[in-house]
Write a protein that holds these residues in place. Sequence first.
Motif, PDB file in Angstrom:
ATOM      1  N   ALA A 100       0.835  -1.208   0.000  1.00 57.75           N
ATOM      2  CA  ALA A 100       0.000   0.000   0.000  1.00 57.75           C
ATOM      3  C   ALA A 100       0.866   1.253   0.000  1.00 57.75           C
ATOM      4  O   ALA A 100       0.578   2.207  -0.725  1.00 57.75           O
ATOM      5  N   PHE A 101       1.955   1.244   0.807  1.00 61.70           N
ATOM      6  CA  PHE A 101       2.812   2.433   0.832  1.00 61.70           C
ATOM      7  C   PHE A 101       3.518   2.625  -0.498  1.00 61.70           C
ATOM      8  O   PHE A 101       3.776   3.758  -0.903  1.00 61.70           O
ATOM      9  N   LEU A 102       3.826   1.511  -1.179  1.00 58.99           N
ATOM     10  CA  LEU A 102       4.472   1.642  -2.489  1.00 58.99           C
ATOM     11  C   LEU A 102       3.477   2.100  -3.549  1.00 58.99           C
ATOM     12  O   LEU A 102       3.854   2.672  -4.557  1.00 58.99           O
ATOM     13  N   ALA A 103       2.186   1.828  -3.326  1.00 63.36           N
ATOM     14  CA  ALA A 103       1.191   2.162  -4.343  1.00 63.36           C
ATOM     15  C   ALA A 103       0.630   3.564  -4.182  1.00 63.36           C
ATOM     16  O   ALA A 103       0.151   4.147  -5.153  1.00 63.36           O
ATOM     17  N   ALA A 104       0.668   4.093  -2.954  1.00 63.64           N
ATOM     18  CA  ALA A 104       0.081   5.426  -2.744  1.00 63.64           C
ATOM     19  C   ALA A 104       0.951   6.477  -3.420  1.00 63.64           C
ATOM     20  O   ALA A 104       2.174   6.458  -3.307  1.00 63.64           O
ATOM     21  N   ARG A 105       0.294   7.406  -4.102  1.00 68.91           N
ATOM     22  CA  ARG A 105       0.994   8.393  -4.913  1.00 68.91           C
ATOM     23  C   ARG A 105       1.930   9.261  -4.070  1.00 68.91           C
ATOM     24  O   ARG A 105       2.971   9.697  -4.540  1.00 68.91           O
ATOM     25  N   ASN A 106       1.524   9.510  -2.803  1.00 67.85           N
ATOM     26  CA  ASN A 106       2.327  10.434  -1.997  1.00 67.85           C
ATOM     27  C   ASN A 106       3.407   9.756  -1.171  1.00 67.85           C
ATOM     28  O   ASN A 106       4.187  10.424  -0.524  1.00 67.85           O
ATOM     29  N   THR A 107       3.461   8.417  -1.161  1.00 67.58           N
ATOM     30  CA  THR A 107       4.529   7.772  -0.402  1.00 67.58           C
ATOM     31  C   THR A 107       5.399   6.862  -1.262  1.00 67.58           C
ATOM     32  O   THR A 107       6.413   6.374  -0.778  1.00 67.58           O
ATOM     33  N   THR A 108       4.993   6.624  -2.503  1.00 67.37           N
ATOM     34  CA  THR A 108       5.764   5.691  -3.323  1.00 67.37           C
ATOM     35  C   THR A 108       7.114   6.306  -3.698  1.00 67.37           C
ATOM     36  O   THR A 108       7.216   7.512  -3.932  1.00 67.37           O
ATOM     37  N   PRO A 109       8.167   5.468  -3.716  1.00 72.56           N
ATOM     38  CA  PRO A 109       9.468   6.020  -4.091  1.00 72.56           C
ATOM     39  C   PRO A 109       9.519   6.460  -5.557  1.00 72.56           C
ATOM     40  O   PRO A 109      10.272   7.377  -5.888  1.00 72.56           O
ATOM     41  N   SER A 110       8.727   5.786  -6.425  1.00 69.35           N
ATOM     42  CA  SER A 110       8.765   6.181  -7.826  1.00 69.35           C
ATOM     43  C   SER A 110       7.405   5.954  -8.454  1.00 69.35           C
ATOM     44  O   SER A 110       6.913   4.826  -8.486  1.00 69.35           O
ATOM     45  N   VAL A 111       6.789   7.047  -8.936  1.00 69.20           N
ATOM     46  CA  VAL A 111       5.451   6.933  -9.527  1.00 69.20           C
ATOM     47  C   VAL A 111       5.523   6.155 -10.839  1.00 69.20           C
ATOM     48  O   VAL A 111       4.600   5.427 -11.201  1.00 69.20           O
ATOM     49  N   LEU A 112       6.655   6.283 -11.518  1.00 66.79           N
ATOM     50  CA  LEU A 112       6.759   5.676 -12.852  1.00 66.79           C
ATOM     51  C   LEU A 112       7.024   4.178 -12.796  1.00 66.79           C
ATOM     52  O   LEU A 112       6.466   3.418 -13.582  1.00 66.79           O
TER      53      LEU A 112
END
Lengths: 271, 269
Positions: free
Chosen positions: A101-113
């Motif tokens: 979930a933390f990797l998927a959330a736009r504001n906590t993911t290390p890389s959106v791309l």
Amino acid sequence: MPITKTSDSAVWRKRTTLQQWALWGGWFLLVVFFIFCWQVMTKDTIWYFVADAPTQAADLGGRMFPPRWSYIDVLWAPLWDTLNIATLGTLLGIAIAIPVAFLAARNTTPSVLFVRPIALFIIVSSRSINSLIWALLLVAIIGPGILAGIVAIGLRSIGFVAKLLYEAIEEIDETQVEAISATGASAAQVVDYAIVPQVLPAFFGISVFRWDINIRESTILGLVGAGGIGLQLQASLNVLAWPQVTMIFIVILGTVVLSEWVSAKVRHAII
Amino acid sequence: MTDAAVKPRRWKRPPVLIQDARWRLGIYSGAVIYLILAISSVEVNWVRVYDGLERGWRFVQGFLVPDFTSRWSDISQGLVESLTMTVTATVVGILISVPIGVGAARNLAPRPVYYVCRSIIALSRALQEIIIAILFVAMFGFGPFAGFLTLSFATIGFLAKLLAEDIEDIDESQAEAVRSTGASWLQLVNYAIQPQVMPRLIGLSLYRLDINFRESAVIGIVGAGGIGATLNTAIDRYEYDSAGAILLMIIAIVMVAEYSSGFVRKWVQ
């Protein structure tokens, strides 16, 4: 919204004539599509069996009642297994779902791309495969038993928990994150002090909700050999012991209603 | 007193969930004891698991190199059954659940009708799809027809419940306005209720179409037709490359359904 003028008065209509025709055309296509699907589906249906169904139903009902109440002594152990499958499976699912979930959330993911699409793919594939199919696979891979059930429930829960949790993370109040990072906090401290307290109630609500769903799903996993009360169901169905089947249905129904009640109570208490 | 004196200067920890320390200790230790008992009752045959790893690896390989061709006729038949079952069951389910949903709305239906409709919804929601499928297969014989009935039945509980809740949440002033023109009950439903709930009804129907497809992949395991039966056979025969192909197709269809339904919902609302 067009107004047509007749000889003496103006008539208001919601749609233009063309829109109206398009709408009817759409409905017509839907009906045609439905009939086509119906024809394909019932191509091999033996209508004699369908016409015979009321008799069959009456016959089945006669055989199912009265339920064999004494059979409940056999059911306590499988019921305990079912509860364990649901609870441990939920815990396993949550343990994997939190980082996803933390990797998927736009504001906590290390890389959106790069990272976010992978996390979203994990979520979608976990959600699109039913726990019974997961169990089918896992029984073939790690053998029948409770473990296969726990892993199946866990894998199935990832998508649900992670999806709702990452939506909750995306909806947090950003000012708190700014306040914490303004103090010079590290990334881990920002997560710990600004994000976690905000999503914690949602997280507990989601977990209890999923546990409730998992109780429901774990009751039938035994049909494919993954332990729990479903194993008894499968065994009773195989020998056509319908009074036992009824008894199992009653126990399943009772468990499901009870778990729903518990989860509703807990969710009321924390949200 | 100045403002600063009123406001607390020191940050205090917000109250914990369970106030009483004894209760907290009791619940935590109960949870720990349960976990120990639960984990100890899991019997794992590690030799079997070790043997299975090789099979698991073969499954991963099958997933990466799916075999669509050798079982294509079975797969396509299963898919066609699943898809047609999904469409027909969703349509029929909606047609039945609309009147039941209207009947289960507290602000529209008289008390007796309300209770009858609510109990239909409760019955449909309490029984899982698989259990309904077992019963329907016993009554109607194997094949997609039993699956169609199962999915229709399951759709009723879902759709009628949400529709009824939606009708109960409508803007009453519009109903009031239509009622004050002396409209009949049918006119009230058609002009005051239907326009308000229609976008959401369409959205819910598409969502249910999506759910029904996922469920149709499962009820085949107990003999109700569809791709689940094909998948079950493939796994029973240890044909992991075919199983991988089927799973990939299920995931792909679910993804397409999810994206397109999201698109249509945006367009409708």
